[in-house]
Design a protein around this motif. Structure first.
Motif, PDB file in Angstrom:
ATOM      1  N   TRP A  76      30.206  -3.616  86.089  1.00 52.67           N
ATOM      2  CA  TRP A  76      29.953  -2.742  84.943  1.00 52.67           C
ATOM      3  C   TRP A  76      29.464  -3.548  83.749  1.00 52.67           C
ATOM      4  CZ3 TRP A  76      31.733  -2.209  79.947  1.00 52.67           C
ATOM      5  CH2 TRP A  76      31.386  -1.018  79.301  1.00 52.67           C
ATOM      6  N   LEU A  77      30.036  -4.741  83.540  1.00 49.44           N
ATOM      7  CA  LEU A  77      29.582  -5.602  82.451  1.00 49.44           C
ATOM      8  C   LEU A  77      28.144  -6.041  82.673  1.00 49.44           C
ATOM      9  CD1 LEU A  77      30.258  -7.154  79.854  1.00 49.44           C
ATOM     10  CD2 LEU A  77      31.110  -9.017  81.294  1.00 49.44           C
ATOM     11  N   ALA A  78      27.794  -6.366  83.921  1.00 53.81           N
ATOM     12  CA  ALA A  78      26.413  -6.747  84.227  1.00 53.81           C
ATOM     13  C   ALA A  78      25.453  -5.594  83.948  1.00 53.81           C
ATOM     14  CB  ALA A  78      26.307  -7.200  85.681  1.00 53.81           C
ATOM     15  N   LYS A  79      25.866  -4.365  84.298  1.00 53.77           N
ATOM     16  CA  LYS A  79      25.024  -3.207  84.028  1.00 53.77           C
ATOM     17  C   LYS A  79      24.881  -2.971  82.529  1.00 53.77           C
ATOM     18  CE  LYS A  79      26.256   0.723  83.401  1.00 53.77           C
ATOM     19  NZ  LYS A  79      26.314   1.687  82.254  1.00 53.77           N
ATOM     20  N   SER A  80      25.971  -3.104  81.793  1.00 51.82           N
ATOM     21  CA  SER A  80      25.939  -2.871  80.346  1.00 51.82           C
ATOM     22  C   SER A  80      25.159  -3.949  79.610  1.00 51.82           C
ATOM     23  CB  SER A  80      27.368  -2.810  79.795  1.00 51.82           C
ATOM     24  OG  SER A  80      28.111  -1.784  80.420  1.00 51.82           O
ATOM     25  N   ALA A  81      25.111  -5.170  80.178  1.00 49.96           N
ATOM     26  CA  ALA A  81      24.410  -6.262  79.511  1.00 49.96           C
ATOM     27  C   ALA A  81      22.910  -6.004  79.402  1.00 49.96           C
ATOM     28  CB  ALA A  81      24.653  -7.578  80.249  1.00 49.96           C
TER      29      ALA A  81
END
Length: 326
Positions: A76-81
């Motif tokens: 999710w962090l990778a997607k939000s980045a």
């Protein structure tokens, strides 16, 4: 009439390849026998189709649940980045409604000085690793190999520090850093304020001590008979035999230094010296959410990549740290 018995002997492996193959077969057979002894489900029950299907479904559910817990936040962090701020706020689980924003990573690196914070983190982690490993190796060597008269008292004192909460010693440690005893030097806004307290880690010293105590004493006695001094024994015998535990202590030290927040926040008020954990906290109130997420992703992905690259060495060290091969 005499009964004749025919005994069929299995051919003994002749080549190195045959011996290794026979050893692997025997190891698998022994592992299967050990599994049958330890498990609650016998081999006969596992052979039943219903039992096999049930165990397979349960295993898949457990592995999937653990994977969601462990990998889900990172994904999710990778997607939000690489998402826009509006997508993160309004559609947090949607896959890039406004497209992939690769420029977020560049803006995070340049706009909120992620590069400088990353460099500071590497310097702090490297210093913690060097001094922590130095203290752990020498302390464990003294307690386990040299064994002076006060070794028991020193070991008890080191062990007692594990029962002291870090919050209790925080104020006294900060006052010590403000004015170092004897030399009366203020270490605030220097990396020494982080390196020195982190180097004296009781758990690492005791871990080294326990590992060194399992090393064969005959080797050290033979070396002393041949005229080797304490330094020669430490450098040429103990260190080469201690690679597994050195890998474990190194991993624990680097991970602890990378995620440390409270102490660098207190002793490094200068923003040009602060690590990622402190720097991201300082800019969180002013930076855009998408850029902040990109900075967090950069700070997380680097240790993950390092672990994936060196995972075989780390896992092998962790598995061998408690065993000595004769």
């Amino acid at each position: 009439m005499s009964e004749t018995r025919t005994v069929v002997l299995s051919p003994r492996p002749t080549s190195t390849h045959d011996r290794r193959r026979a050893a692997r077969i025997e190891a698998r057979r022994q592992a299967k026998a050990d599994l049958d002894e330890r498990t609650l489900v016998s081999a006969a029950e596992r052979a039943r189709p219903r039992t096999r299907i049930t165990l397979g479904v349960l295993s898949a559910l457990v592995v999937g649940f653990l994977a969601i817990i462990a990998v889900g936040p990172v994904l999710w962090l990778a997607k939000s980045a690489v998402s826009t701020t509006s997508d993160i706020v309004t559609q947090p689980f949607a896959l890039w409604p406004s497209g992939i924003q690769w420029q977020n990573l560049v803006e995070a690196w340049n706009g909120i000085d992620i590069g400088q914070y990353l460099f500071n983190t590497v310097v702090i982690a490297g210093g913690n690793w060097f001094f922590g490993l130095l203290v752990a190796l020498t302390g464990g060597y003294v307690l386990a190999i040299l064994k002076p008269k006060y070794a028991k008292f020193l070991e008890g004192a080191v062990l007692a520090t594990l029962f002291i909460p870090g919050v209790v010693s925080l104020v006294s440690l900060y006052l010590t850093i403000l004015s170092l005893p004897v030399i009366q030097v203020n270490l605030i806004n220097t990396y020494w304020a982080v390196w020195l307290p982190a180097s004296a880690h009781a758990f690492s010293v005791l871990l080294m001590r326990n590992f060194f105590a399992q090393l064969p004493a005959e080797v050290f006695e033979a070396a002393k008979v041949d005229g080797a001094g304490s330094w020669t024994v430490f450098w040429r015998l103990v260190l080469p035999m201690s690679q597994p535990v050195i890998g474990v202590v190194s991993l624990l030290t680097l991970v602890g230094a990378w995620k440390e927040f409270m102490w660098p926040l207190l002793v490094l008020p200068d923003p040009t010296l602060q690590p990622l954990s402190v720097g991201l906290y300082k800019v969180s109130s002013s930076a855009e959410i998408s850029i902040l997420m990109a900075g967090m992703f950069i700070s997380v992905i680097i240790p993950i990549v390092l672990f994936l690259v060196f995972q075989r060495q780390f896992l092998r060290s962790a598995g061998q740290s408690g065993a000595i091969k004769g």
